[in-house]
Design an enzyme around this catalytic site. Structure first.
Site, PDB file in Angstrom:
ATOM      1  N   ASP A 134      -2.149 -16.105  -3.023  1.00 14.03           N
ATOM      2  CA  ASP A 134      -2.530 -15.412  -4.264  1.00 14.03           C
ATOM      3  C   ASP A 134      -1.444 -14.591  -4.977  1.00 14.03           C
ATOM      4  OD1 ASP A 134      -2.672 -13.658  -2.077  1.00 14.03           O
ATOM      5  OD2 ASP A 134      -4.741 -13.051  -2.377  1.00 14.03           O
ATOM      6  N   ARG A 141       0.829  -1.221   0.000  1.00 12.01           N
ATOM      7  CA  ARG A 141       0.000   0.000   0.000  1.00 12.01           C
ATOM      8  C   ARG A 141       0.855   1.259   0.000  1.00 12.01           C
ATOM      9  NH1 ARG A 141      -5.585  -1.513   3.201  1.00 12.01           N
ATOM     10  NH2 ARG A 141      -5.180  -3.726   3.392  1.00 12.01           N
ATOM     11  N   GLU A 148     -10.794  -7.649  -6.641  1.00 13.71           N
ATOM     12  CA  GLU A 148     -10.238  -8.654  -7.557  1.00 13.71           C
ATOM     13  C   GLU A 148     -11.111  -8.952  -8.765  1.00 13.71           C
ATOM     14  OE1 GLU A 148     -10.001  -8.709  -4.289  1.00 13.71           O
ATOM     15  OE2 GLU A 148      -7.876  -8.942  -3.836  1.00 13.71           O
TER      16      GLU A 148
HETATM   17  C1  DMJ Z   1      -5.355  -5.819  -1.304  1.00 12.64           C
HETATM   18  O1  DMJ Z   1      -4.649  -5.304  -0.245  1.00 12.64           O
HETATM   19  C2  DMJ Z   1      -4.457  -6.484  -2.316  1.00 12.64           C
HETATM   20  O2  DMJ Z   1      -5.125  -6.607  -3.527  1.00 12.64           O
HETATM   21  C3  DMJ Z   1      -3.957  -7.826  -1.848  1.00 12.64           C
HETATM   22  O3  DMJ Z   1      -3.214  -8.471  -2.837  1.00 12.64           O
HETATM   23  C4  DMJ Z   1      -5.124  -8.704  -1.472  1.00 12.64           C
HETATM   24  N1  DMJ Z   1      -6.024  -8.065  -0.547  1.00 12.64           N
HETATM   25  C5  DMJ Z   1      -6.445  -6.711  -0.799  1.00 12.64           C
HETATM   26  C6  DMJ Z   1      -7.687  -6.589  -1.653  1.00 12.64           C
HETATM   27  O4  DMJ Z   1      -8.616  -7.558  -1.514  1.00 12.64           O
END
Ligand code: DMJ
Length: 454
Positions: free
Chosen positions: A245, A122, A361
């Site tokens: 993921d 972030r 997503e």
């Molecule tokens: C975000 O902080 C990022 O996309 C991360 O890879 C997964 N979780 C959140 C969004 O769902």
């Protein structure tokens, strides 16, 4: 021009135009323009309420109209995460105020244990991307200061990062982590190296990625949790969901952004196992579930909001046909209750975890598929998703997560990724292609576009 060559030249010109305009978007596409304008208006509703009730804090609580700081003091999570969205939407006054808040108020000299993964994707990602958009060197200095303070996480016997680091003292905590946290660092740390000329960031983050990959099973799968001191897996459950993921995402994207062939090779050695053991066919639909990394045996038939990034990654890596099929499944999940749950069992189609956290997503994958197929189906899909998102998540003071997608009861939570990612991908899906040249950037996992300027 000789007659034989003309059609070939025309074909290439047509393909180039097709590629550029993905999703049949063009300046003339009136409906798409209206949708982009609606997204921008709704983004502003979320942003203005952040400014009004939580300015200078990490996040807005949209129901109580109060502020939330992750660690009791602010690291400006929402401003840093949202700045490049403000820039892309040409919200110039808001972007200027935000940039000025960041350069005058953001300090990482704090006695707090920050989560390396979240702060990297972030804050480090946001600062680097906004630096590339604005050329403001103060944003790069902040990124370098943060990078320096995060470096101690890698001081484990394996080189895999600890979960937390004290930003002032450099002390670390949390030896049990997961592949997403160990492997989703190289885009940000690598970009920092390229922009500062200091290889240390690239080297440490790459080692963490490689050390994760090296511990894959003989089948080629990674597990769900790992101890950074022993290097042993503490859970052998394998999947593409939260906790793993973005490890896969970065294997491929680090090849694209840095041309690092080790990354491409690690991706090529991993993706066949994912498609062999995690992919599942149910009712002739494509899903990705869970399996044990050692035996390949199915452990769970769950899929959810976080898994929905995978069609986008498949499309980006060239597997458009699997990407299309999986996106159809994600959309089926979305439409079951008019908004997607965190997790569902794709065999029974029953909700397992019913919350919705404003996750991006499914929108991200819609955007990628729109780009790669130019099929207007994906703009229609995005329009439906956006309509539901507004209908159920809009609150009087911003956008609110849902406690339960069946009852649609709202939660007092607006995560910064709603502004960094969800609204950004909605906007890019409908905005004219020249808003951001897709082929010129690689998005980090928090949707911060990084440009290969080196
Ligand atoms: C975000 O902080 C990022 O996309 C991360 O890879 C997964 N979780 C959140 C969004 O769902």
């Amino acid at each position: 021009m000789p007659d034989r060559i003309a059609p070939i030249v025309f074909l290439f010109a047509a393909l180039a135009a097709f590629g550029t305009h993905g999703c049949s978007k063009s300046r003339q596409d009136q409906h798409a323009q209206e949708l982009a304008a609606r997204v921008r208006t709704e983004f502003l509703h979320a942003w203005n309420n952040y400014e009004r009730y939580a300015w200078g804090h990490d996040a807005l609580r949209p129901l109580s109209k109060t502020a939330r700081d992750w660690y009791g003091q602010s690291l400006l999570m929402t401003p840093v995460d949202a700045l490049d969205t403000l820039i892309l939407m040409h919200l110039d006054a808001e972007a200027e105020r935000t940039r000025s808040l960041i350069v005058s108020n953001l300090s990482f000299d704090r006695d707090i244990y920050a989560k390396n993964f979240e702060v990297t994707i972030r804050l480090l990602g946001g600062l680097l991307s906004s630096y590339q958009f604005t050329g403001d060197k103060r944003l790069l200095s902040l990124a370098e200061d943060l990078g320096n303070r995060l470096l101690p996480v890698f001081n484990s016997p394996t080189g895999l990062p600890y979960v937390y680091v004290n930003l002032r003292t450099g002390q670390t905590r949390g030896p049990v982590t997961n592949p997403a946290e160990t492997g989703t660092l190289l885009l940000e740390f690598g970009t920092l190296s390229k922009l500062t000329g200091r290889p240390v960031f690239y080297e440490k983050a790459k080692r963490a990625l490689v050390e994760t990959f090296k511990r894959r099973s003989s089948l080629g799968l990674v597990g769900e949790s790992i101890n950074v001191e022993t290097g042993a897996w503490t859970s052998t459950d394998s999947h593409i969901s939260g906790g793993i993921d973005s490890y896969y995402e970065y294997l491929w994207k680090c090849w694209l952004l840095f041309g690092d062939t080790d990354c491409r090779e690690m991706w090529e050695a991993s993706i066949p196992a994912v498609n062999k053991y995690l992919a599942d066919e149910v009712r002739r639909e494509l899903w990705y579930g869970h399996a044990d990394m050692q035996t390949g045996k199915r452990t769970n038939t769950t899929y959810g909001a976080l898994d929905a990034f995978f069609p986008g990654l498949l499309a980006l890596s060239g597997d458009v046909s699997r990407a299309r099929r999986l996106q159809t499944s994600s959309f089926k999940v979305w439409n079951l209750h008019g908004i997607e749950p965190e997790t569902l069992d794709y065999k029974t189609m029953r909700v397992v975890a019913g919350s919705y956290h404003l996750r991006p997503e499914i929108v991200e994958s819609t955007y990628y598929l729109c780009h790669y197929t130019s099929d207007p189906e994906y703009q229609r899909m995005g329009e439906k998703i956006f309509g539901d998102f507004v209908k159920y998540c809009r609150a009087e003071a911003g956008y609110a997560a849902l406690a339960d997608v069946v009852t649609k009861q709202q939660l007092d939570e607006m995560e910064s990724f709603a502004l960094a990612e969800t609204f950004k991908y909605f906007y890019l899906l409908f905005a004219p292609p020249e808003t951001l040249q897709f082929d010129k950037v690689i998005f980090n996992t928090e949707a911060h576009p990084l440009k290969r300027t080196w």
